[in-house]
Scaffold this active site. Sequence first.
Site: not given
Ligand code: BV8
Length: 246
Positions: A111, A62, A93, A192-193, A95
């Site tokens: 993140h 990456r 969010q 962000t999604s 990195v």
């Molecule tokens: C935690 C690092 C607790 C990796 C990342 C069920 C319900 C709720 C929560 C959870 C659940 N099950 C699990 C969880 C918790 C989990 C979570 O939320 N999971 C989700 C998937 C359900 N969260 C965690 O685990 C977090 N920690 O909860 O810990 C805890 C507390 C105490 C003790 C122990 C534990 C940690 C979350 C962080 C995870 N790490 N990344 C890496 O980068 O290598 S997350 C990963 O997704 C990225 O970091 C990214 O930032 C993040 C969000 O994604 P987006 O940035 O939104 O990107 P995506 O591709 O999804 O979307 C892009 C968007 O852009 C789209 O909407 C698209 O339409 C739009 N777009 C595209 N082009 C354009 C545009 N918009 C404008 N202009 C354009 N040109």
Amino acid sequence: MDALVVARSVAVVTGAGMSAESGVPTFRGAGGLWRQFRPEDLATPEAFARNPALVWEWYWWRRRKIADARPNPGHVTIAHFESRFPEFVVLTQNVDGLHQDAGSRRLLELHGNIWRARCTREPGRIIDERGRPIPDVDLDTPAVAPALPTCEACGALLRPDIVWFGEPLDQAALDSAAAAVRTCDVLFVVGTSAVVYPAAGLPGLAKRHGAVVIEVNVDETPFTREADIVLEGPSGVVLPEIEARL
Ligand code: BV8
């Protein structure tokens, strides 16, 4: 947009879509990283414990992919906003470090940062690896256990300074982010999604505290219905247009 003209305090939550026009792959949607890889294999502490070589190879891959990425006009506009509003902060969010490259200084990385590594024994020991040679990686060949990076001070394994799934965010950063969205007049939610928590909870928190919430995205998200203003389009085009009208 009148609210923005008179706003004193503005915050911006950004996600991978912010960097899409800089050539940085997003996670979900067409071409997204999670289309090609499984997050549970690469972005969890268990994955790293199981196969640190594979995880490092993914991050080196990456880093190579984004090494030449430059901020796009959306990043530049957000950097300009910093001096336009008395109170301003970017809650990213992402990195990739592109907000900082564009000049943003009032910024919280929720993140982590792909260009930093940290000691697995002394987590406070952070190493900035930007500019250092990136090992050549061919993801089609199994991890061949390249020389894994170790801490110069204690010899322990280094890990990417990234928050993985199942890991808590930095509590101070999260508290500051929550305080910012509770008190801002306007919150932008850009590229962000809105599915990864706790970051995905920030726009709703802002809304509940009376902020005008403006979503900028090329697509709908779970938050779109709650937003006060939805600007559909690429952030690299929409954000400069907003700036031009201020
Ligand atoms: C935690 C690092 C607790 C990796 C990342 C069920 C319900 C709720 C929560 C959870 C659940 N099950 C699990 C969880 C918790 C989990 C979570 O939320 N999971 C989700 C998937 C359900 N969260 C965690 O685990 C977090 N920690 O909860 O810990 C805890 C507390 C105490 C003790 C122990 C534990 C940690 C979350 C962080 C995870 N790490 N990344 C890496 O980068 O290598 S997350 C990963 O997704 C990225 O970091 C990214 O930032 C993040 C969000 O994604 P987006 O940035 O939104 O990107 P995506 O591709 O999804 O979307 C892009 C968007 O852009 C789209 O909407 C698209 O339409 C739009 N777009 C595209 N082009 C354009 C545009 N918009 C404008 N202009 C354009 N040109």
